[in-house]
Design an enzyme around this catalytic site. Sequence first.
Site, short mmCIF file in Angstrom:
data_model
loop_
_atom_site.label_atom_id
_atom_site.label_comp_id
_atom_site.label_asym_id
_atom_site.label_seq_id
_atom_site.Cartn_x
_atom_site.Cartn_y
_atom_site.Cartn_z
N THR A 610 0.79 -1.13 -0.03
CA THR A 610 -0.07 -0.17 0.07
C THR A 610 0.79 1.30 0.04
O THR A 610 0.52 2.23 -0.52
CB THR A 610 -1.04 -0.17 1.20
OG1 THR A 610 -0.21 -0.06 2.26
CG2 THR A 610 -1.89 -1.19 0.89
N GLN A 614 0.86 4.52 -2.67
CA GLN A 614 0.55 5.78 -2.40
C GLN A 614 1.68 6.73 -2.94
O GLN A 614 1.51 7.66 -3.61
CB GLN A 614 0.72 5.95 -0.79
CG GLN A 614 -0.57 5.63 -0.20
CD GLN A 614 -1.81 6.37 -0.51
OE1 GLN A 614 -1.62 7.68 -0.35
NE2 GLN A 614 -2.57 5.64 -1.22
N GLU A 680 1.40 12.03 0.63
CA GLU A 680 1.42 13.09 -0.13
C GLU A 680 2.64 13.39 -0.82
O GLU A 680 2.91 13.98 -1.86
CB GLU A 680 1.13 14.30 0.57
CG GLU A 680 -0.32 14.23 0.83
CD GLU A 680 -0.76 15.34 1.88
OE1 GLU A 680 -1.05 16.39 1.69
OE2 GLU A 680 -0.31 15.41 3.35
#
Lengths: 713, 324
Positions: A610, A614, A680
């Site tokens: 995961t 991202q 981010e």
Amino acid sequence: MTAIGQAFDRVDGAIKTTGAAKFSADQTYPGLAHAALTHASTARGRITEIDTTDATRVPGVLAVITHHNAPKMKMPSVGLMPPVFGTTVVCLNTDEVHWDGQPVAVVVAETQEAARAAAARVRVSCSPLPSAVDFSTAEAKPQKNSMLQAGSARKGDALAALESAPVAVDREFTTPPHNHNAIEPHTTTAVWDGDRLTVHEPTQNIGGVRRTLSAAFGVPIDKIRVVSEHVGGGFGGKGLVWPGTILAVLAARVTGRPVRLVLTREGVYRTVGGRTPSVQRVAIGADREGRMTSLVHTSVTRVGRTGGGPEGVTIQSSHLYDARNILLRQNIAEVDLLANTFMRAPGEAIGTFALESTVDELAHELHMDPIDLRMRNEPTRDPIGDKPFTRRNLRAAYELGAKEFGWEQRTPQPRSMRDGQWLIGWGVATAFHPPVHLVANASLRFSTDGTALLRCGFHEMGMGAATAQAQITADALGIPFEAVRVEHGDSSLPAGPMAGGSNQTGSVAAAVHTLAPKLRRALGGEISVEALARKRKPYVEVSIGADSPLGRATGQARLMSKFLRDRRKGVRAVTGAQFCEVRVDADTGEIRVSRWVGAFDCGTVINPKTAASQLRGGIVLGIGAALSEETLVDPRTGRIMNPSLAEYHLPVHADVPEIDVHWLDEPDPTMPAGLLGVGEVGVTGAAAAVANAVFHATGKRVRDLPITLDKVV
Amino acid sequence: MRTFSYVRADDVDAALRAITDEPNAKFLGGGTNLVDLMREDIERPDTVVDITRLPLAEVEELPDGGVRIGALLRNSHLAAHPVIRSRYPMVAQAVLSGASGQLRNMATVGGNLMQRTRCLYFYDDAAACNKREPGSGCAAIGGFSRSHAVLGASASCAATHPSDLCVALAALDAIVELRSSRGTRRVPLVDFHRMPGDTPEIETVLADDELITAVELPPPPSGVSRYRKVRDRASYAFALVSVAAALDVQDGVVSSIRLALGGVGTKPWRAYQAERALLGAPATEESFRAAARAELADAVSLPHNEFKIRLAESTIVAVLRGMS
Ligand SMILES: Cc1cc2nc3c(=O)[nH]c(=O)nc-3n(C[C@H](O)[C@H](O)[C@H](O)COP(=O)(O)OP(=O)(O)OC[C@H]3O[C@@H](n4cnc5c(N)ncnc54)[C@H](O)[C@@H]3O)c2cc1C
Ligand code: SF4
């Protein structure tokens, strides 16, 4: 074996691939009606007439609600932390239009088709009011320093140092506005039962939705349940409450029916904010050995006159280089457009583009390898304020990335690498993102079947949040991953943090790490079925935080103090090195990204699968920002002219190469499990890496995004 | 979208009857353009005549060596057809460079010819647009004009015709077969689309009651052929510039040339001036460039599409260089 660090499949993987997962628009209720919005098509103006005759005649229409007949609503007070709503305008409670696209009517009908057909038939006349919609000519004012974000910062006299620097580059950059394009458009299903309200809403901020609706409709928070189990992508666009949510609830209240409002793609563009455009100046002065003597970074971004916040475009520039003198200043222009909002790495996503392009230009001026130049200026403590870094090993990230990419094969001269028709360019840039750390309420239960249940109203936008928390909980309790269940995405659970600023995994993990010892104590010192049997209970549960007015106030205070305390202690950030190869057609200037390596110093990786997704997802967004994405706001009217996936150019599959991501996997000593949020950071530095590669391929430096082919031929 | 009636025609006569009898009717092919425009409230037919069942979905080889393509053939099938792929590769390349797999599975040949411009202001009923609302003005002038035409524009409209297929068909001298209750006529594809002039709302010579039944291709030109599309992303974007070319070189001299351009003209643009300049000229980069310049000599740009003039030139040169 610990669960942390293993590449478990997402716990929601099976239900998503089989279609069993229920998103907000999949919720059905007996008597469900459908709503659609009519948008104003003037920038600023006053509604002089709103003719609903034709709309009312469309078969199946139940109500056409406008400012003439809408009940009064109220927005919650401004200044809440985290912020909760996108615009201060109470749509349908005013005859004033503040931006092109503002909803001015909501139609409720038996079917979605009828609602949309009728909404298109509401005729709105407006008399224009003076407006400023052109960002390029709007007047900019210095941003004030606030508790959350510094509008300016300085060390020494950067301007004087720039003047006297032996080598200096001083450049201007522009980046365009960007829109949110999550695959799931914003959707609200609202059901009133007396004065109890249930809302199914894809959100990154359950608490914010609850608070806004409580104020808007004058009902106590405890009577409002917000359910948001699965969110089809957020990226910041679902962090605040936008008009559609409030109007769907209004429509349900007015008609007495459960109502669903699914925004059209155009509706998302017209009513949900996006990323601000920017104009930036970056100037760097250095000595001949490349030691920076001066770093100046200034920016202008825009906010809507009725909402939106300053964007921290210069933030990374106070942390990345050990320049002797630094000057940072952010300016804000107010315009009569829809408020801007968060979008994946607000600030750094576009700030790193300007900074890291300029560093590359300096390297070129100095005939120096751009990685060498960066490492010569790599700080050991935070350059402004002299605080320690909680961890920083950007050097190792560069070494790892350079090795994986094969950087030493690069010939530095622009246009020196070619493959037939293609000019090849290799570019590099630094990624930087400081994840915030917030607080979460949660409860943890251990049951006689040996399973644990973590309950926390955090947000699952498809990134694997629940999976990561199951792994963290498993290790904290010393039980297998499969024995942990996680409930999330519901305001009836203990309140989670807002999902933003890459905080969620860490904030919830902190709660888990508080709860696990508590649970162990409650079980008499050991977590086991036997220990529970001795208690003669079906389960033992412990919790932190309370969902009461006092509990919420305490939570708010805990959150603020943690946020500020954290910031005083030191600088905590993920850093990374982005490497890419582009191919530019020598005749047409078409640019294709053909290779990508990202290497990140991002703390402990909870789940490699995961986390990689991202990071890759962020890089894809960075490729879009670099090459194709741009919201076209007509400077004459303030109207968005490309509100569709056909005309707003996101990267498609063919634009995205294989993306190879790596990390150091060294824990951050100040974080639970040593983890840092990675939601981010992937987008940061990405556009600069592409721009630097384009320069290397073509010898053309493009400082205005997106880098379309006309700018390089 | 507004309410409308739906009629399905099972044969050509029924389709022609329906289009004549029903007021304000439109044919429905794959619906990939018509339905979008109905959703946007830009097309407002009262009746939609579904023609997808008409027996017009074949590729037939003609005795003269050409082919006849049924107007209801889906774009995907056209691109995959062995005869098209082997003898008219340019057509297959053009189709495959357009839209997406899903759209091509739906889109028909007739619909592709009739698709309307992607001008952003045409799509937005809040904007002035002479094509959508004759006499209302043209918001693209002074607005976003990146997608607009540099050839064939008038003061009323500078919108491009967005089709890729039509550019290849223009290069290949395709003939469009039209039928109405009055009979059948054959129109060269290059005359099928109209220049905007003062009436940009009239886009083709097709009469209101006419049906496109087929597109015929004469035998393929000699030499090699190619379709090259330049766009803003690798896939799923309309052409900024596209070039359809068929070139034959004998003894270093251009003996046969067909050249058509997309993305730059208000209609699929057959580059006759470039062809004239090239025929009999040495097959060199200089000739290709001179020919491209001859074609683009009359180009007129708007603020955002000036780059297309240079881009068209360099793409023409690159394509011809690659084939010679
Ligand atoms: C997102 C998107 C991207 C696209 N990208 C590209 C691209 O890159 N390149 C490209 O070339 N195209 C592209 N297209 C356009 C696509 O090729 C057209 O929409 C398609 O070819 C239209 O065919 P259709 O059968 O669906 O037409 P329809 O939508 O059914 O009809 C279009 C028009 O043609 C009329 N019509 C249809 N058949 C006949 C007939 N036999 N006789 C008379 N009139 C008829 C209809 O009445 C209607 O007015 C794109 C479309 C979309 C939506
Ligand atoms: S260019 Fe043509 S289609 Fe576009 S707005 Fe002007 S008139 Fe309309």
